[in-house]
Design a protein around this motif. Structure first.
Motif, PDB file in Angstrom:
ATOM      1  N   ILE A  77       0.792  -4.059  -3.153  1.00 32.48           N
ATOM      2  CA  ILE A  77       0.471  -2.645  -2.971  1.00 32.48           C
ATOM      3  C   ILE A  77      -0.647  -2.324  -3.957  1.00 32.48           C
ATOM      4  CG2 ILE A  77       1.320  -0.277  -3.014  1.00 32.48           C
ATOM      5  CD1 ILE A  77       2.841  -2.009  -0.989  1.00 32.48           C
ATOM      6  N   VAL A  78      -1.759  -1.849  -3.446  1.00 27.72           N
ATOM      7  CA  VAL A  78      -2.922  -1.507  -4.259  1.00 27.72           C
ATOM      8  C   VAL A  78      -3.027   0.013  -4.249  1.00 27.72           C
ATOM      9  CG1 VAL A  78      -5.402  -1.808  -4.509  1.00 27.72           C
ATOM     10  CG2 VAL A  78      -4.012  -3.666  -3.569  1.00 27.72           C
ATOM     11  N   ARG A  79      -3.023   0.615  -5.452  1.00 27.38           N
ATOM     12  CA  ARG A  79      -2.865   2.075  -5.495  1.00 27.38           C
ATOM     13  C   ARG A  79      -3.666   2.703  -6.632  1.00 27.38           C
ATOM     14  NH1 ARG A  79       3.026   2.709  -5.399  1.00 27.38           N
ATOM     15  NH2 ARG A  79       2.810   2.824  -3.154  1.00 27.38           N
ATOM     16  N   THR A  80      -4.228   3.860  -6.336  1.00 23.89           N
ATOM     17  CA  THR A  80      -4.787   4.765  -7.342  1.00 23.89           C
ATOM     18  C   THR A  80      -4.209   6.140  -7.033  1.00 23.89           C
ATOM     19  OG1 THR A  80      -6.718   5.553  -6.107  1.00 23.89           O
ATOM     20  CG2 THR A  80      -6.986   3.483  -7.311  1.00 23.89           C
ATOM     21  N   GLY A  81      -4.674   7.147  -7.720  1.00 21.69           N
ATOM     22  CA  GLY A  81      -4.240   8.502  -7.409  1.00 21.69           C
ATOM     23  C   GLY A  81      -4.874   9.047  -6.145  1.00 21.69           C
ATOM     24  N   TYR A  82      -5.837   8.291  -5.574  1.00 21.91           N
ATOM     25  CA  TYR A  82      -6.614   8.774  -4.429  1.00 21.91           C
ATOM     26  C   TYR A  82      -6.401   7.978  -3.143  1.00 21.91           C
ATOM     27  CZ  TYR A  82      -8.982  10.958  -8.324  1.00 21.91           C
ATOM     28  OH  TYR A  82      -9.247  11.666  -9.456  1.00 21.91           O
ATOM     29  N   PHE A  83      -5.950   6.759  -3.257  1.00 20.52           N
ATOM     30  CA  PHE A  83      -5.741   5.937  -2.066  1.00 20.52           C
ATOM     31  C   PHE A  83      -4.731   4.843  -2.380  1.00 20.52           C
ATOM     32  CE2 PHE A  83      -8.977   3.543  -4.321  1.00 20.52           C
ATOM     33  CZ  PHE A  83      -8.583   2.237  -4.141  1.00 20.52           C
ATOM     34  N   GLU A  84      -4.211   4.268  -1.303  1.00 20.69           N
ATOM     35  CA  GLU A  84      -3.311   3.121  -1.424  1.00 20.69           C
ATOM     36  C   GLU A  84      -3.402   2.299  -0.149  1.00 20.69           C
ATOM     37  OE1 GLU A  84       0.543   4.834  -2.144  1.00 20.69           O
ATOM     38  OE2 GLU A  84       0.451   6.023  -0.328  1.00 20.69           O
ATOM     39  N   VAL A  85      -3.234   1.001  -0.314  1.00 18.83           N
ATOM     40  CA  VAL A  85      -3.305   0.072   0.799  1.00 18.83           C
ATOM     41  C   VAL A  85      -2.477  -1.144   0.419  1.00 18.83           C
ATOM     42  CG1 VAL A  85      -5.392  -1.119   0.004  1.00 18.83           C
ATOM     43  CG2 VAL A  85      -4.952  -0.953   2.448  1.00 18.83           C
ATOM     44  N   LYS A  86      -2.142  -1.957   1.396  1.00 22.17           N
ATOM     45  CA  LYS A  86      -1.310  -3.133   1.142  1.00 22.17           C
ATOM     46  C   LYS A  86      -2.022  -4.380   1.651  1.00 22.17           C
ATOM     47  CE  LYS A  86       2.541  -3.271   3.493  1.00 22.17           C
ATOM     48  NZ  LYS A  86       3.938  -3.162   3.943  1.00 22.17           N
ATOM     49  N   TYR A  87      -2.066  -5.402   0.796  1.00 21.33           N
ATOM     50  CA  TYR A  87      -2.532  -6.729   1.200  1.00 21.33           C
ATOM     51  C   TYR A  87      -1.297  -7.616   1.296  1.00 21.33           C
ATOM     52  CZ  TYR A  87      -7.440  -5.635   0.326  1.00 21.33           C
ATOM     53  OH  TYR A  87      -8.700  -5.089   0.374  1.00 21.33           O
ATOM     54  N   VAL A  88      -1.205  -8.389   2.374  1.00 25.52           N
ATOM     55  CA  VAL A  88      -0.063  -9.268   2.590  1.00 25.52           C
ATOM     56  C   VAL A  88      -0.555 -10.716   2.594  1.00 25.52           C
ATOM     57  CG1 VAL A  88       1.780  -9.922   4.179  1.00 25.52           C
ATOM     58  CG2 VAL A  88       1.184  -7.512   3.895  1.00 25.52           C
ATOM     59  N   ASN A  89       0.184 -11.559   1.871  1.00 20.58           N
ATOM     60  CA  ASN A  89      -0.111 -12.983   1.818  1.00 20.58           C
ATOM     61  C   ASN A  89       1.123 -13.714   2.334  1.00 20.58           C
ATOM     62  OD1 ASN A  89      -1.575 -15.318   1.213  1.00 20.58           O
ATOM     63  ND2 ASN A  89      -0.731 -15.440  -0.846  1.00 20.58           N
ATOM     64  N   SER A  90       0.996 -14.279   3.539  1.00 22.80           N
ATOM     65  CA  SER A  90       2.148 -14.939   4.164  1.00 22.80           C
ATOM     66  C   SER A  90       1.682 -16.174   4.918  1.00 22.80           C
ATOM     67  CB  SER A  90       2.840 -13.972   5.132  1.00 22.80           C
ATOM     68  OG  SER A  90       2.034 -13.744   6.271  1.00 22.80           O
ATOM     69  N   SER A  91       2.612 -16.831   5.569  1.00 17.04           N
ATOM     70  CA  SER A  91       2.271 -18.009   6.367  1.00 17.04           C
ATOM     71  C   SER A  91       1.359 -17.642   7.540  1.00 17.04           C
ATOM     72  CB  SER A  91       3.537 -18.684   6.882  1.00 17.04           C
ATOM     73  OG  SER A  91       4.267 -17.777   7.676  1.00 17.04           O
ATOM     74  N   LYS A  92       1.297 -16.358   7.885  1.00 15.86           N
ATOM     75  CA  LYS A  92       0.417 -15.889   8.964  1.00 15.86           C
ATOM     76  C   LYS A  92      -0.989 -15.582   8.462  1.00 15.86           C
ATOM     77  CE  LYS A  92       4.226 -13.915  11.569  1.00 15.86           C
ATOM     78  NZ  LYS A  92       4.823 -12.688  12.104  1.00 15.86           N
ATOM     79  N   GLY A  93      -1.198 -15.703   7.155  1.00 15.75           N
ATOM     80  CA  GLY A  93      -2.517 -15.459   6.594  1.00 15.75           C
ATOM     81  C   GLY A  93      -2.511 -14.376   5.535  1.00 15.75           C
ATOM     82  N   PHE A  94      -3.723 -13.976   5.157  1.00  9.66           N
ATOM     83  CA  PHE A  94      -3.912 -12.975   4.120  1.00  9.66           C
ATOM     84  C   PHE A  94      -4.783 -11.854   4.679  1.00  9.66           C
ATOM     85  CE2 PHE A  94      -6.576 -11.307   0.646  1.00  9.66           C
ATOM     86  CZ  PHE A  94      -5.586 -10.812  -0.182  1.00  9.66           C
ATOM     87  N   GLY A  95      -4.316 -10.610   4.511  1.00  8.75           N
ATOM     88  CA  GLY A  95      -5.108  -9.484   4.991  1.00  8.75           C
ATOM     89  C   GLY A  95      -4.441  -8.153   4.714  1.00  8.75           C
ATOM     90  N   VAL A  96      -5.094  -7.103   5.163  1.00  3.41           N
ATOM     91  CA  VAL A  96      -4.646  -5.736   4.937  1.00  3.41           C
ATOM     92  C   VAL A  96      -3.630  -5.320   5.998  1.00  3.41           C
ATOM     93  CG1 VAL A  96      -5.403  -3.315   4.907  1.00  3.41           C
ATOM     94  CG2 VAL A  96      -6.801  -5.060   3.856  1.00  3.41           C
ATOM     95  N   ARG A  97      -2.640  -4.584   5.570  1.00  4.28           N
ATOM     96  CA  ARG A  97      -1.633  -4.008   6.470  1.00  4.28           C
ATOM     97  C   ARG A  97      -1.433  -2.550   6.075  1.00  4.28           C
ATOM     98  NH1 ARG A  97      -2.596  -8.408   7.720  1.00  4.28           N
ATOM     99  NH2 ARG A  97      -1.267 -10.118   8.359  1.00  4.28           N
ATOM    100  N   PRO A  98      -1.013  -1.734   7.012  1.00  6.04           N
ATOM    101  CA  PRO A  98      -0.718  -0.337   6.658  1.00  6.04           C
ATOM    102  C   PRO A  98       0.578  -0.247   5.846  1.00  6.04           C
ATOM    103  CG  PRO A  98      -0.248  -0.736   8.977  1.00  6.04           C
ATOM    104  CD  PRO A  98      -0.861  -1.998   8.435  1.00  6.04           C
ATOM    105  N   LEU A  99       0.633   0.743   5.005  1.00  2.14           N
ATOM    106  CA  LEU A  99       1.859   0.992   4.238  1.00  2.14           C
ATOM    107  C   LEU A  99       2.881   1.684   5.139  1.00  2.14           C
ATOM    108  CD1 LEU A  99       0.314   2.283   0.928  1.00  2.14           C
ATOM    109  CD2 LEU A  99       1.851   0.367   1.122  1.00  2.14           C
ATOM    110  N   LYS A 100       4.127   1.365   4.942  1.00  2.01           N
ATOM    111  CA  LYS A 100       5.192   2.068   5.636  1.00  2.01           C
ATOM    112  C   LYS A 100       5.331   3.447   4.997  1.00  2.01           C
ATOM    113  CE  LYS A 100       7.520  -2.290   6.390  1.00  2.01           C
ATOM    114  NZ  LYS A 100       8.448  -3.233   5.808  1.00  2.01           N
ATOM    115  N   PRO A 101       5.755   4.452   5.763  1.00  3.06           N
ATOM    116  CA  PRO A 101       5.896   5.799   5.186  1.00  3.06           C
ATOM    117  C   PRO A 101       6.749   5.832   3.914  1.00  3.06           C
ATOM    118  CG  PRO A 101       6.083   5.919   7.558  1.00  3.06           C
ATOM    119  CD  PRO A 101       6.028   4.452   7.197  1.00  3.06           C
ATOM    120  N   ALA A 102       7.781   5.017   3.838  1.00  2.66           N
ATOM    121  CA  ALA A 102       8.651   5.001   2.656  1.00  2.66           C
ATOM    122  C   ALA A 102       7.926   4.448   1.423  1.00  2.66           C
ATOM    123  CB  ALA A 102       9.903   4.175   2.934  1.00  2.66           C
ATOM    124  N   GLU A 103       6.855   3.673   1.625  1.00  2.00           N
ATOM    125  CA  GLU A 103       6.105   3.089   0.516  1.00  2.00           C
ATOM    126  C   GLU A 103       4.988   4.000   0.014  1.00  2.00           C
ATOM    127  OE1 GLU A 103       6.187  -1.632   1.670  1.00  2.00           O
ATOM    128  OE2 GLU A 103       4.798  -0.343   2.775  1.00  2.00           O
TER     129      GLU A 103
END
Length: 157
Positions: A77-103
């Motif tokens: 989870i990459v976060r500042t006071g202005y934005f947030e995004v999630k990078y996922v590293n898995s067997s399917k590869g590495f890339g950006v994914r949307p955050l779930k509302p709970a996150e």
């Protein structure tokens, strides 16, 4: 005299080539000037195992990166006071994914203004394979600035 004119012509062409490439890129790049450091006073919990800060240039506003280990892979989870995004590293590869509302911590309206949706879509798959854990933070630090709309780039520096 002729050799001197040729020399000055070559120097002039070289300076123009360098200036035009810098101008086309939008000025110097702070992307190469970043520092990754472990977050001080971070206490691992049930949700996040590790935390780091990425500081671009001489910024006093570092970007926080939180590691969440899941069955599907490692989520950063990459976060500042202005934005947030999630990078996922898995067997399917590495890339950006949307955050779930709970996150989400940053209001979604602000997040949508700061982040460029088409650039997020371009980074859904940065690598087709899982990336070595010692390379992930450098990849995040390198690719993150591309996600931010031009009018908000000053958030990082």
């Amino acid at each position: 005299m002729r050799n001197r004119n040729i020399f000055f012509s070559i120097v002039f062409i070289a300076v123009m080539a360098v200036s035009s490439s810098v101008f086309a890129y939008g000025g110097g790049s702070f992307v190469d000037d970043y520092k990754i450091s472990p977050k001080e006073n971070f206490v691992p919990g049930n949700d996040f195992r590790k935390s780091w800060e990425i500081t671009y240039g001489d910024s006093k506003r570092p970007v926080q990166v939180l590691l969440k280990e899941t069955k599907g892979g490692d989520e950063y989870i990459v976060r500042t006071g202005y934005f947030e995004v999630k990078y996922v590293n898995s067997s399917k590869g590495f890339g950006v994914r949307p955050l779930k509302p709970a996150e989400q911590v940053v209001p979604s309206g602000l997040n949508l203004k700061v982040l460029n949706t088409s650039k997020i879509n371009n980074q859904k798959v940065i690598c087709a394979d899982k990336v070595a854990s010692d390379q992930v933070l450098d990849l995040i630090a390198s690719y993150l600035p591309e996600l931010i709309n031009d009018e908000y780039k000053n958030i990082l520096n």
